[in-house]
Write an enzyme that holds these catalytic residues in place. Structure first.
Site, short mmCIF file in Angstrom:
data_model
loop_
_atom_site.label_atom_id
_atom_site.label_comp_id
_atom_site.label_asym_id
_atom_site.label_seq_id
_atom_site.Cartn_x
_atom_site.Cartn_y
_atom_site.Cartn_z
N GLU A 119 -13.45 12.58 -6.49
CA GLU A 119 -13.94 12.66 -5.11
C GLU A 119 -14.89 13.82 -4.88
O GLU A 119 -15.78 13.73 -4.03
CB GLU A 119 -12.76 12.73 -4.12
CG GLU A 119 -13.23 12.65 -2.68
CD GLU A 119 -12.10 12.53 -1.66
OE1 GLU A 119 -10.95 12.25 -2.07
OE2 GLU A 119 -12.37 12.71 -0.47
N GLU A 140 -8.97 -6.03 -0.37
CA GLU A 140 -9.13 -5.06 0.72
C GLU A 140 -10.49 -5.27 1.37
O GLU A 140 -11.30 -6.08 0.89
CB GLU A 140 -9.01 -3.63 0.17
CG GLU A 140 -7.59 -3.31 -0.30
CD GLU A 140 -7.43 -1.93 -0.93
OE1 GLU A 140 -8.43 -1.22 -1.08
OE2 GLU A 140 -6.29 -1.60 -1.27
N ARG A 157 -18.00 4.05 0.92
CA ARG A 157 -17.27 3.63 -0.28
C ARG A 157 -16.52 2.31 -0.06
O ARG A 157 -15.84 2.13 0.94
CB ARG A 157 -16.26 4.72 -0.65
CG ARG A 157 -15.41 4.40 -1.85
CD ARG A 157 -14.40 5.51 -2.05
NE ARG A 157 -13.48 5.57 -0.95
CZ ARG A 157 -12.21 5.17 -0.99
NH1 ARG A 157 -11.70 4.69 -2.10
NH2 ARG A 157 -11.45 5.26 0.08
N ALA A 188 -2.52 7.87 -3.10
CA ALA A 188 -3.27 6.61 -3.00
C ALA A 188 -2.30 5.44 -2.96
O ALA A 188 -1.38 5.37 -3.77
CB ALA A 188 -4.23 6.48 -4.17
N GLN A 189 -2.51 4.55 -2.03
CA GLN A 189 -1.57 3.43 -1.88
C GLN A 189 -2.13 2.16 -2.51
O GLN A 189 -1.59 1.60 -3.43
CB GLN A 189 -1.27 3.19 -0.40
CG GLN A 189 -0.52 4.30 0.26
CD GLN A 189 -0.11 3.95 1.68
OE1 GLN A 189 -0.38 2.86 2.18
NE2 GLN A 189 0.53 4.87 2.34
N ARG A 223 -15.00 -0.45 5.98
CA ARG A 223 -14.31 0.59 6.75
C ARG A 223 -15.15 1.26 7.82
O ARG A 223 -14.63 1.64 8.86
CB ARG A 223 -13.86 1.68 5.78
CG ARG A 223 -12.68 1.24 5.03
CD ARG A 223 -12.05 2.36 4.32
NE ARG A 223 -11.02 1.75 3.51
CZ ARG A 223 -10.47 2.33 2.47
NH1 ARG A 223 -10.85 3.53 2.12
NH2 ARG A 223 -9.55 1.71 1.80
N GLY A 279 -5.72 15.76 -10.40
CA GLY A 279 -5.66 14.36 -9.99
C GLY A 279 -6.09 13.46 -11.14
O GLY A 279 -6.19 13.91 -12.30
N HIS A 338 -10.51 10.36 5.49
CA HIS A 338 -9.84 9.82 4.30
C HIS A 338 -10.56 10.15 3.00
O HIS A 338 -9.92 10.46 2.00
CB HIS A 338 -9.75 8.31 4.48
CG HIS A 338 -9.00 7.59 3.41
ND1 HIS A 338 -7.68 7.84 3.12
CD2 HIS A 338 -9.38 6.60 2.55
CE1 HIS A 338 -7.28 7.04 2.14
NE2 HIS A 338 -8.29 6.29 1.77
N GLY A 345 -4.72 0.82 -4.39
CA GLY A 345 -4.86 0.56 -5.81
C GLY A 345 -6.21 0.89 -6.37
O GLY A 345 -6.92 1.74 -5.86
N HIS A 384 -10.49 6.37 7.35
CA HIS A 384 -9.71 5.16 7.09
C HIS A 384 -9.32 4.59 8.45
O HIS A 384 -8.83 5.32 9.32
CB HIS A 384 -8.46 5.50 6.28
CG HIS A 384 -7.82 4.30 5.67
ND1 HIS A 384 -7.17 3.34 6.43
CD2 HIS A 384 -7.75 3.87 4.38
CE1 HIS A 384 -6.72 2.39 5.62
NE2 HIS A 384 -7.06 2.68 4.38
C1 SIN Z 1 -5.76 2.00 1.07
O1 SIN Z 1 -4.74 1.70 0.48
O2 SIN Z 1 -6.12 1.49 2.12
C2 SIN Z 1 -6.61 3.09 0.50
C3 SIN Z 1 -7.43 2.59 -0.58
C4 SIN Z 1 -8.66 3.42 -0.70
O3 SIN Z 1 -8.89 4.31 0.10
O4 SIN Z 1 -9.45 3.13 -1.59
#
Ligand code: SIN
Length: 526
Positions: free
Chosen positions: A374, A114, A385, A46-47, A289, A14, A350, A49, A242
């Site tokens: 991780e 986020e 986190r 990972a979406q 989260r 990774g 997650h 960023g 998540h």
């Molecule tokens: C997300 O795109 O929600 C994940 C980002 C992350 O877990 O840091």
């Protein structure tokens, strides 16, 4: 059985392992082993960023503050300050390696926001940031003449003085890692890989739970190996769920609906279309989260619903499709047009905030052994986190571990006394069902008793149940052919044990560890 020698042995492909490999490769021979294909990683999925301070009005102070608040008093502030301030230089390094982050028409980076972030500070590539990073880094690694990649090679155990016949105890100050015994999954041979520096960058362990956003490869291998080698592991109670994975029963891994969508304005609602997050936190759908996942869990339990909704239908459809093309396509493929329909979502395991304890150079308690990403516990995340802080942590620690190992590796020689893998198992191949059934039972135990909300009774019940599977699996391990599936099950059971023990040692609810025996007032009690 063969022996492979190198200067830098990297386990895992990774962002942490690949970045480290690229940073040291000009100075010595690198071997990178990975248990699947080089791109079969959590990074690829990972979406949202990667967080970093880029422009005013954002400041390091704000990023530090957001991280500390989210970490709920458990972060190491020195680490948080160091990572936040060193992240921009490492973002530049990623860009030099060819990673492309989205820009606005004026040329500035298009920064997303986020949960828990007070500013827009997430660099991203559409909603497939991880895949973009993985693409660029693995291309660089494949092209580098000093890096040899062994795909489908599974690291079974780290090699220490234990393999030279010495009895070692956790906490011994001179435990040293010489390399790893690695299973070639095609030939079933276990080879010896020796490195002057060894890096574990094996990612997380989401498969300990039934519902996870992690790929099937996330089985906690590095943490389990380091624990068995008598290294230090910490903060395992802090498993991040998540809040929003797509509710699509039967699909594994669960498809992530990026938190960036809530940063973009999407709102959480119950099945009757009512917003509920304000009941739990003034930050509403953009609360950190831990709070959001617990709020969803609570609403689902109170209402007897299987999911809640995420509503983005009120935003401009073209804009939504442009920002989230991957999520749009995925949802469409299961009959949900996110520009018109609300998205059914549920929390899913997650990210593991704890892991192998490392210092500020990524060094573990075992000499010559580093951990990045991780699988490590640096002190950055604390008890929870902050979103998108993990890719950032991995690149900063790859740099620090690289610098440290470059300064020391020349004074180290690979040992010539390492014995071949001594595997006691017979050639008996037990039925696969023994492994798959135990895997399912372990996931059920962890999901039902050690999930988002815990209690003393649930934890002790989980430990008793897991113990039975542990004994059976150790027995199986001793007498059957070594396979990746068996080793992964063994590792996950080890991870489950560490999570439960750490949770039992917490006599409070904090961050991601919430116990009904230690209730905590948070907006509304739930
Ligand atoms: C997300 O795109 O929600 C994940 C980002 C992350 O877990 O840091």
């Amino acid at each position: 059985m063969s022996t492979f020698q190198c200067d830098f042995l990297v386990i895992g492909s990774g962002i942490g392992g690949l970045s480290y490999a690229l940073k040291v490769a000009d100075y010595g021979k690198v071997i990178l082993v990975t248990k699947a294909g080089i791109d079969d990683t959590n990074t690829s999925m990972a979406q949202g960023g990667i967080a970093a301070v880029t422009y005013p009005p954002d400041t390091f102070e704000k990023h530090v503050n957001d991280t500390l608040i989210c970490g709920d008093g458990y972060c190491n502030e020195e680490v948080v300050r160091m990572v936040a301030s060193e992240a921009p230089a490492q973002i530049n390094q990623l860009i030099q390696w060819g990673v492309k982050f989205d820009r606005k028409p004026n040329g500035q980076y298009d920064l997303a926001r986020e949960g828990g972030h007070s500013e827009h500070r997430i660099l991203h590539h559409k909603d497939i940031t991880g895949a973009e990073i993985q693409r660029a880094l693995s291309a660089g690694v494949r092209q580098h003449p000093n890096i040899q990649v062994f795909e489908n090679h599974f690291a079974v155990e780290l090699i220490t003085q234990h393999h030279l016949g010495r009895v070692i105890h956790r906490g011994d100050p001179d435990i040293t890692c010489f390399g790893a015994y690695v299973l070639d999954q095609k030939t079933q041979a276990v080879h010896t890989f020796l490195g002057r520096s060894v890096v574990v960058a094996t990612g997380g362990s989401g498969n300990i739970y039934h519902t996870t956003t992690n790929p099937r490869t996330a089985t906690g291998d590095g943490i389990a190996m380091v624990y068995r080698a008598k290294g230090a592991v910490e903060n395992m109670a802090f498993v991040q769920f998540h809040p929003t994975s797509l509710y699509h029963p039967g699909e594994r891994p669960s498809f992530l609906i990026s938190e960036a969508m809530r940063g973009y304005g999407a709102v959480l609602k119950t099945s009757d279309g009512k917003e509920f997050m304000q009941k739990y936190d003034p930050r509403g759908s953009l609360a950190p989260r831990d709070i959001t996942a617990r709020a969803i869990d609570s609403e689902m339990k109170q209402r007897g619903d299987d999911f809640v909704y995420l509503d983005v239908t009120f935003k401009d459809p073209d804009d939504t499709i442009n920002h989230f093309p991957n999520i749009y396509q995925k949802c469409l493929s299961v009959g949900i047009d996110v520009t018109k329909d609300m998205i059914p979502v549920v929390p899913a395991a997650h990210y593991l905030c704890g892991g192998i304890k490392v210092d500020m150079n990524g060094q573990t308690a075992i000499k010559r052994l580093y951990a990045i990403g991780e699988c490590s516990s640096t002190g950055l995340h604390g008890a929870n986190r902050l979103a998108s802080n993990s890719l950032m942590e991995a690149i900063v620690y790859a740099e620090r571990a690289a610098r440290h190992s470059l300064a020391t590796f020349k004074s180290i020689n690979n040992s010539t006394r390492i014995p071949d893998w001594d595997y006691e198992g017979t050639t008996h191949n037990e039925e696969m069902v023994l492994i798959t059934q135990s895997y399912k039972e372990m996931q059920q135990i962890m999901t039902n008793y050690v999930g988002i909300v815990r209690s003393n009774l649930r934890l002790s019940r989980a430990l008793n149940r897991l113990d039975i599977i542990f004994e059976e699996t150790e027995e199986l391990y001793k007498k059957s052919i070594l396979t990746r599936e068996l080793c992964e099950l063994r590792n996950l059971i080890q991870i489950g044990y560490l999570i439960i023990k750490d949770a039992q040692n917490m006599h409070e609810s904090r961050g991601l560890h919430y116990s009904i025996d230690y209730p905590r007032q948070m907006g509304t009690e739930f």
